[in-house]
Design a protein around this motif. Structure first.
Motif, PDB file in Angstrom:
ATOM      1  N   THR A 136      -7.246  -3.809   2.901  1.00  0.00           N
ATOM      2  CA  THR A 136      -5.685  -2.172   2.477  1.00  0.00           C
ATOM      3  C   THR A 136      -4.517  -3.843   2.115  1.00  0.00           C
ATOM      4  N   ALA A 137      -4.447  -4.727   2.209  1.00  0.00           N
ATOM      5  CA  ALA A 137      -3.166  -5.111   1.729  1.00  0.00           C
ATOM      6  C   ALA A 137      -3.353  -5.167  -0.139  1.00  0.00           C
ATOM      7  N   LYS A 138      -4.328  -5.471  -0.650  1.00  0.00           N
ATOM      8  CA  LYS A 138      -4.722  -5.282  -1.665  1.00  0.00           C
ATOM      9  C   LYS A 138      -4.781  -4.488  -2.379  1.00  0.00           C
ATOM     10  N   HIS A 139      -5.467  -3.465  -1.638  1.00  0.00           N
ATOM     11  CA  HIS A 139      -5.010  -1.686  -2.210  1.00  0.00           C
ATOM     12  C   HIS A 139      -3.812  -1.734  -2.900  1.00  0.00           C
ATOM     13  N   SER A 140      -3.087  -1.994  -1.626  1.00  0.00           N
ATOM     14  CA  SER A 140      -1.473  -2.096  -1.259  1.00  0.00           C
ATOM     15  C   SER A 140      -0.393  -2.449  -2.646  1.00  0.00           C
ATOM     16  N   ILE A 141      -0.719  -3.764  -3.027  1.00  0.00           N
ATOM     17  CA  ILE A 141      -0.344  -4.028  -3.571  1.00  0.00           C
ATOM     18  C   ILE A 141      -0.895  -4.313  -5.053  1.00  0.00           C
ATOM     19  N   GLU A 142      -2.227  -3.799  -5.083  1.00  0.00           N
ATOM     20  CA  GLU A 142      -2.822  -2.714  -6.586  1.00  0.00           C
ATOM     21  C   GLU A 142      -1.096  -1.329  -6.906  1.00  0.00           C
TER      22      GLU A 142
END
Length: 385
Positions: free
Chosen positions: A281-287
């Motif tokens: 989720t954090a990776k997706h939000s950063i993207e």
């Protein structure tokens, strides 16, 4: 207690009725992480939270984008419960929603209101049963849940899955135990140094969903607690991590892993699943934030190059569109404090350069969508690996 030795609770019978409810053990105790896989995944998840924090500091006017993350969370969390509202609908006014979609739209918008008010209240009160009840009261303040005791713990037995208690997938604890169990959960929330915070919120989410303290809305309240906890305990400086998209994409695994803790004491597998969800989720939000920054830069350049002496007003509207990606000419007039003619020219400019797309063919009250931004928010979430 070692995580590997966790005992979730036991099933109890009521003599007068032909069913067994599950009574979870208290969780306010010291947990020892004795699984190296959890340690490794915890480090990955914590690192990604740090990267998301850093990204939030880099984004100018980050609060412009937080509401879009909240809207996306509201639609995904409600979807888990069977509500069918797309993220673009969540931004619309009620007057722009079809009659047959209004109940779903209302539930999503109550979710948005609940999480927004809860985040604001963190400045004046800690996460507590009082705040949890206030969140629930907002969620069920109107619509389908209004008769399900908004803001009050249940005083009758509930169940999960199935058409009735006889066919239920899971029967939470008897209502006589709810206050005691929620008191233990609140003590665990406020306890110091019992377990790393990222592990603690995973255990809290499991325990809350197992207690199921309300007649309705438990899943939504339980998912709201995650970003609230991360912000209140300084794992995030801004509420930018919402896990409902992860849970919705992996719905079967989500329910199965919760049940395996209850049935087989498999807390380790639940923690690994939750921690992986935080990482993804954090990776997706950063993207998405990166994509939004690039989009904003590109559209700013497009406006400056193609809209002449109206560029300044057009850029002012572009800022507003990240908060309200559905708009009409009257909205533009009010938001920018310009004349109706000027507002119409601004909208026409952004339609011409394909920043806005008209959704209606009405000569009056035409509705326009900030389609490039909405496409980014609809970016598919990866499945759990």
């Amino acid at each position: 207690m070692k995580i590997s030795q966790f005992q979730s609770g036991n099933f109890q019978s009521i003599n007068a009725f032909n069913y067994q409810y599950f009574l979870p053990n208290d969780i306010n105790q010291l947990f020892e992480i004795d699984d190296s896989l959890i340690q490794v995944q915890m480090e990955k998840s914590t690192r990604l939270l740090g990267e998301l924090n850093a990204m939030a500091r880099m984004v100018p006017n980050i609060d412009l984008f937080i509401m879009s993350f909240i809207n996306n969370e509201a639609t995904q969390s409600s979807k888990i419960e069977g509500t069918q509202t797309a993220i673009e609908d969540s931004f619309k006014k009620e007057s722009d929603i079809k009659i047959e979609q209004k109940d779903d739209w209302l539930e999503v918008n109550l979710y948005i209101k609940a999480i927004t008010e809860a985040i604001n209240k963190l400045d004046e009160m800690p996460i507590s049963t009082r705040l949890i009840k206030q969140i629930h009261e907002i969620l069920l303040s109107s619509g389908r849940g209004v008769k399900k005791m908004p803001g009050e713990f249940r005083t009758s037995q509930n169940w999960i899955g199935g058409n009735n208690i006889d066919t239920a997938d899971f029967i939470p604890p008897h209502h006589d135990f709810v206050n005691k169990l929620m008191g233990d959960l609140e003590n665990f929330l406020h306890s110091q140094h019992l377990v790393p915070d990222i592990i603690k919120i995973a255990i809290i989410h499991y325990q809350f969903e197992t207690i199921h303290p309300f007649l309705d809305g438990n899943g939504r309240v339980g998912r709201i607690l995650i970003p609230l906890y991360l912000v209140s305990n300084n794992l995030l400086s801004k509420p930018l991590l919402y896990m409902s998209a992860f849970f919705e994409t992996n719905k079967n695994s989500y329910y199965q892993k919760l049940m395996k803790v209850r049935m087989d004491n498999e807390l380790s597998n639940w923690l690994l699943f939750f921690l992986k969800g935080v990482e993804q989720t954090a990776k997706h939000s950063i993207e998405i934030l990166n994509d939004v920054l690039n989009l904003k830069d590109n559209l700013t350049e497009t406006i400056r190059e193609n809209t002449g002496n109206r560029a300044n007003n057009n850029l002012r509207l572009l800022e507003k569109l990240f908060q309200m990606p559905f708009i009409n000419v009257e909205d533009v007039r009010v938001q920018l404090e310009v004349s109706s003619a000027t507002a119409k020219n601004i909208v026409d400019d952004l339609v011409r350069v394909e920043i806005l797309k008209e959704l209606t063919e009405n000569k009056r009250n035409r509705l326009f969508a900030f389609r490039p931004y909405l496409n980014l928010l609809n970016k598919p979430f990866p499945e759990y690996e």
